[in-house]
Structures are given as C-alpha cells and as structure tokens.
Scaffold this motif. Structure first.
Motif, PDB file in Angstrom:
ATOM      1  N   THR A  90      -9.513   2.787  -6.596  1.00 50.84           N
ATOM      2  CA  THR A  90      -9.496   2.773  -5.136  1.00 50.84           C
ATOM      3  C   THR A  90     -10.320   1.602  -4.617  1.00 50.84           C
ATOM      4  OG1 THR A  90     -11.448   4.169  -4.866  1.00 50.84           O
ATOM      5  CG2 THR A  90      -9.323   5.298  -5.110  1.00 50.84           C
ATOM      6  N   LYS A 131       0.837  -1.198   0.000  1.00 50.34           N
ATOM      7  CA  LYS A 131       0.000   0.000   0.000  1.00 50.34           C
ATOM      8  C   LYS A 131       0.877   1.255   0.000  1.00 50.34           C
ATOM      9  CE  LYS A 131      -3.785   2.142   2.525  1.00 50.34           C
ATOM     10  NZ  LYS A 131      -4.818   1.952   3.556  1.00 50.34           N
ATOM     11  N   GLU A 132       1.950   1.217   0.762  1.00 51.88           N
ATOM     12  CA  GLU A 132       2.863   2.354   0.836  1.00 51.88           C
ATOM     13  C   GLU A 132       3.576   2.585  -0.500  1.00 51.88           C
ATOM     14  OE1 GLU A 132       2.783  -0.217   3.081  1.00 51.88           O
ATOM     15  OE2 GLU A 132       1.687   0.905   4.617  1.00 51.88           O
ATOM     16  N   THR A 187       1.107   4.290  -2.774  1.00 54.28           N
ATOM     17  CA  THR A 187       0.918   5.692  -2.391  1.00 54.28           C
ATOM     18  C   THR A 187       2.095   6.548  -2.863  1.00 54.28           C
ATOM     19  OG1 THR A 187      -0.409   5.053  -0.473  1.00 54.28           O
ATOM     20  CG2 THR A 187       0.585   7.249  -0.421  1.00 54.28           C
ATOM     21  N   ASP A 224     -12.775   1.638  -2.730  1.00 56.48           N
ATOM     22  CA  ASP A 224     -14.211   1.958  -2.772  1.00 56.48           C
ATOM     23  C   ASP A 224     -14.873   1.485  -4.065  1.00 56.48           C
ATOM     24  OD1 ASP A 224     -14.017   3.265  -0.314  1.00 56.48           O
ATOM     25  OD2 ASP A 224     -13.627   5.209  -1.255  1.00 56.48           O
ATOM     26  N   VAL A 267     -12.783  11.887  -2.037  1.00 53.03           N
ATOM     27  CA  VAL A 267     -11.582  11.733  -1.213  1.00 53.03           C
ATOM     28  C   VAL A 267     -10.437  12.557  -1.818  1.00 53.03           C
ATOM     29  CG1 VAL A 267      -9.951  10.050  -0.269  1.00 53.03           C
ATOM     30  CG2 VAL A 267     -12.343   9.392  -0.618  1.00 53.03           C
ATOM     31  N   GLY A 268      -9.689  13.234  -0.985  1.00 52.09           N
ATOM     32  CA  GLY A 268      -8.527  13.993  -1.444  1.00 52.09           C
ATOM     33  C   GLY A 268      -7.431  13.067  -1.955  1.00 52.09           C
ATOM     34  N   LYS A 269      -6.583  13.569  -2.852  1.00 55.92           N
ATOM     35  CA  LYS A 269      -5.567  12.729  -3.508  1.00 55.92           C
ATOM     36  C   LYS A 269      -4.625  12.057  -2.530  1.00 55.92           C
ATOM     37  CE  LYS A 269      -2.266  16.383  -4.612  1.00 55.92           C
ATOM     38  NZ  LYS A 269      -2.943  17.660  -4.489  1.00 55.92           N
ATOM     39  N   ASP A 270      -4.325  12.697  -1.406  1.00 57.39           N
ATOM     40  CA  ASP A 270      -3.403  12.124  -0.430  1.00 57.39           C
ATOM     41  C   ASP A 270      -4.065  11.097   0.484  1.00 57.39           C
ATOM     42  OD1 ASP A 270      -1.371  13.720  -1.442  1.00 57.39           O
ATOM     43  OD2 ASP A 270      -1.766  15.345  -0.002  1.00 57.39           O
ATOM     44  N   ARG A 271      -5.387  10.972   0.405  1.00 54.19           N
ATOM     45  CA  ARG A 271      -6.111  10.029   1.271  1.00 54.19           C
ATOM     46  C   ARG A 271      -6.781   8.913   0.489  1.00 54.19           C
ATOM     47  NH1 ARG A 271      -9.497  13.968   2.895  1.00 54.19           N
ATOM     48  NH2 ARG A 271     -11.053  12.400   3.428  1.00 54.19           N
ATOM     49  N   LEU A 272      -6.571   8.851  -0.825  1.00 54.56           N
ATOM     50  CA  LEU A 272      -7.163   7.774  -1.625  1.00 54.56           C
ATOM     51  C   LEU A 272      -6.639   6.420  -1.154  1.00 54.56           C
ATOM     52  CD1 LEU A 272      -6.853   9.303  -5.211  1.00 54.56           C
ATOM     53  CD2 LEU A 272      -8.970   8.973  -3.903  1.00 54.56           C
ATOM     54  N   ASP A 273      -7.532   5.454  -0.992  1.00 50.73           N
ATOM     55  CA  ASP A 273      -7.131   4.088  -0.630  1.00 50.73           C
ATOM     56  C   ASP A 273      -6.879   3.333  -1.935  1.00 50.73           C
ATOM     57  OD1 ASP A 273      -6.584   1.721   0.689  1.00 50.73           O
ATOM     58  OD2 ASP A 273      -8.695   1.286   1.117  1.00 50.73           O
TER      59      ASP A 273
END
Length: 159
Positions: free
Chosen positions: A110, A89-90, A93, A112, A129-135
């Motif tokens: 994502t 995941k990291e 990101t 979702d 969702v903001g770009k820095d918080r997208l899963d």
C-alpha cells in the motif's frame, strides 16, 4: 527483451522429459501488478517486496539452488517467469478483489508502506485499513494460469 507471448508460452530448461531442449510448460502463473503512476524506484521496490512473500506461502514456486562451474552456490529462485503488469488504481482494486474471491496466494503493498521503515510498521499500516479501503500500489499473485489471467483482466504488460 522478450514479448509477453514469448515469456508466457514456454521456458526451455535442461529438465525436459526426453531431451534437454524439451519445453517446460507451466500451468501456474506468477504475476505482479503495479499502479501505473509510480516512480521507477517505487516500481522496483514494490516488485521486490510483493514477490518475496510468494515463496513462503507457496514453496512449490521456488526451484533448486544454483551453482556455477566453480561450484560456487547461490540461492534458489522462482522456477518460472514473473510477469509484471501495470494498471490504474481502479484496475488494481478490481484485481485485488478478484484475487481474494478466488483465494489465491496474494501479497499487497500500500502507499502507506513508502513511509515506514520496517516489517512491524508495514504490517501495522496494512492492518489499520479494511481490505476494501487499502490504497494499493502493487500486488503479487500466484495460482492457476487461467485464474491469474482473469484476475489481471484490464491490466497491461509493464513496458
């Protein structure tokens, strides 16, 4: 199965400059990065979705239509290989941030989107969702080979 080096090195097609066997070298790369904890069906689904956007944003990645010996025609496809990678995941990101900082054509998927069933709801889920918080569970990127290589640093080829 082709190795990463064989896939990335050259693709031989019948459009070479002096010979039908002349290698065609690509100075660009199409790559998909998948999160390494996805189920097999999710990996396939995400890959299909994220690559579908690249041809619309960068039409030069699409080759000409196909035809068989009976003149049955088929849709055009990408003109070069699509390399599929995986990472944590990291890693995803970090790669996403790198792709955005280089302004490369990027598609995202994502977590979702596994619970939506249509384009309208997919777009709304990403928009919420903001770009820095997208899963993020997957992304596709297209651009100069060196830039894409830097974006994917830390990822490994999908098995």
């Amino acid at each position: 199965m082709r190795t990463k080096d064989e896939t990335e090195a050259e693709v031989r097609v019948g459009t070479g400059a002096g010979s039908e066997d002349a290698p065609v070298r690509f100075d660009t790369k199409i790559a998909v990065l998948l999160r390494d904890d996805l189920e097999p069906w999710q990996r396939l689904n995400v890959t299909a979705f994220v690559v579908s956007g690249l041809g619309t944003a960068s039409p030069e990645v699409v080759g000409g239509p196909y035809a068989d010996a009976d003149d049955t025609t088929y849709l055009p496809m990408f003109r070069q290989p699509v390399l599929v990678f995986q990472g944590t995941k990291e890693t995803l990101t970090t790669a996403h941030a790198r792709a955005l900082s280089r302004s490369l054509a990027t598609a995202v998927f994502t977590s979702d989107l596994f619970s939506t069933g249509n384009d309208r709801d997919n777009r709304a889920a990403v928009r919420a969702v903001g770009k820095d918080r997208l899963d993020l569970v997957g992304m596709a990127v297209y651009g100069p080979r060196n830039a894409v290589d830097k974006i994917l640093k830390g990822a490994r080829m999908h098995p």
